[in-house]
Scaffold this motif. Structure first.
Motif, PDB file in Angstrom:
ATOM      1  N   GLN A  16     -22.526 -12.655  12.599  1.00 14.70           N
ATOM      2  CA  GLN A  16     -21.149 -12.884  12.295  1.00 14.70           C
ATOM      3  C   GLN A  16     -21.300 -12.717  10.778  1.00 14.70           C
ATOM      4  O   GLN A  16     -20.184 -11.978  10.079  1.00 14.70           O
ATOM      5  CB  GLN A  16     -20.814 -14.306  12.649  1.00 14.70           C
ATOM      6  N   LEU A  54     -16.431 -10.372  15.307  1.00 16.71           N
ATOM      7  CA  LEU A  54     -16.725 -11.668  14.684  1.00 16.71           C
ATOM      8  C   LEU A  54     -16.378 -12.645  15.763  1.00 16.71           C
ATOM      9  O   LEU A  54     -16.991 -13.671  15.712  1.00 16.71           O
ATOM     10  CB  LEU A  54     -15.725 -11.840  13.424  1.00 16.71           C
ATOM     11  N   SER A  58     -19.161 -12.061  19.133  1.00 11.75           N
ATOM     12  CA  SER A  58     -20.364 -12.947  18.690  1.00 11.75           C
ATOM     13  C   SER A  58     -20.334 -13.919  19.974  1.00 11.75           C
ATOM     14  O   SER A  58     -21.678 -14.463  20.175  1.00 11.75           O
ATOM     15  CB  SER A  58     -19.782 -13.419  17.486  1.00 11.75           C
ATOM     16  N   GLY A  83     -16.142 -17.323  13.453  1.00 11.71           N
ATOM     17  CA  GLY A  83     -15.767 -16.054  13.246  1.00 11.71           C
ATOM     18  C   GLY A  83     -14.388 -15.638  12.849  1.00 11.71           C
ATOM     19  O   GLY A  83     -14.248 -14.809  12.052  1.00 11.71           O
TER      20      GLY A  83
END
Length: 331
Positions: A16, A54, A58, A83
């Motif tokens: 991230q 993100l 992730s 994120g």
């Protein structure tokens, strides 16, 4: 109990940070090579793709890299929170940044509501939750920073008060109510009926002048305030004070909580005393507790206040007096 948030899969967090850093550094350079007419659309699509990495990507990385059985819902919430926060701070598109930040609130609210549901499921089965605020807060504090856990706890419990149902009092406890004769709801309804004509006129004026969106936003905000005030008044009914096992669990809705052993009440007098801490809102206290030692009250947003003299309103002062061991009284 909810497990503590732990990033068992560090690659997810590092991924991230790396994606956010690359987005902040490289995307502006890439967008320079696009003609002026397509920069807006390209910026939006690129930022949306980064936000996807993100959050969703992730989350998948955290799932794949976590040791067996260490990935749980709280880890997922932590990954999504980081994120969305990183996206809201670094993405080049203003609309996508606002989207990322706007998703933080429902994410946190979902965690809070889930925690409340878990607490009250246990409360309904066992009847042993003596302090709902502390119970919800302790669950949230395992997943969120302390100040944020305090704010969410009181906010969610306040809105929860609108839900119909009996007072949340543990088994074998004697309730000490403060909502039947206080008339807090009356003050709120007076405010509502006084506010309605003014608000209606403002709404129509803005709507007529072309500010329809602004008019409806103000209306929604005003309705939220009214509902919140009703929820606060209702919280006194849902979370009353009670006496159990020789202890007075003083509850003023979700505003103040403190536990006082009955033998520590030196005197109970009528009315409000100047040196006493007033625990009421909109209502004049009718009882003052004089204690043998100071106690620490827990309030909104984790506030702590120390006092040895407390003023509050109860529906039946004589019934409260009967629960206290023989002490001097002026009731």
């Amino acid at each position: 109990m909810l497990p503590t948030v732990q990033f068992r899969g560090p690659p997810a967090f590092f991924f991230q940070v790396g994606v956010a850093a690359l987005a902040a550094l490289l995307l502006p350079l890439l967008l320079q090579n696009i003609d002026a007419g397509g920069v807006g659309a390209a910026s939006f699509l690129a930022a949306l793709a980064v936000l996807f990495d993100l959050t969703v990507t992730s989350l998948l990385i955290a799932r794949w890299t976590s040791p067996k059985r260490s990935f749980n819902a709280k880890v997922g919430v932590g990954v999504l929170f980081c994120g969305l926060l990183l996206g809201g701070l670094t993405l080049p598109s203003t609309s996508v940044r606002l989207l990322a930040l706007s998703l933080l609130e429902p994410l946190l609210l979902g965690v809070a509501v889930w925690s409340v549901v878990q607490v009250f499921r246990g409360f309904g089965k066992m009847g042993t939750v003596l302090d709902q605020v502390a119970a919800v807060q302790s669950q949230l504090a395992q997943a969120l920073p302390g100040p944020l856990a305090h704010v969410l706890t009181h906010g969610v419990l306040t809105w929860w008060s609108l839900k119909r149902g009996p007072a949340l009092v543990p088994a074998n406890a004697v309730p000490v109510t403060s909502h039947l004769k206080a008339g807090r709801s009356v003050f709120i309804w007076i405010y509502i009926f006084m506010e309605l004509p003014v608000h209606f006129a403002l709404h129509m004026a803005l709507y007529r002048d072309g500010g329809a969106l602004f008019a409806w936003l103000i209306t929604l905000a005003d309705m939220s305030v009214v509902l919140y005030l009703l929820a606060l008044a209702r919280s006194y009914e849902r979370f009353p004070s009670f006496v159990r096992d020789g202890t007075f669990y003083l509850r003023q809705g979700v505003f103040w909580q403190v536990e006082i052993p009955l033998e520590h009440i030196a005197q109970l007098t009528s009315g409000h005393h100047r040196e006493a801490r007033n625990l009421n809102i909109l209502v004049v206290p009718n009882v003052t507790l004089h204690l043998t030692a100071p106690v620490v009250l827990r309030g909104f947003w984790g506030r702590r206040r120390e006092s040895q003299c407390l003023s509050l309103f109860v529906d039946d002062p004589a019934a409260l007096r009967a629960l206290i061991p023989t002490k001097p009284s002026t009731l």
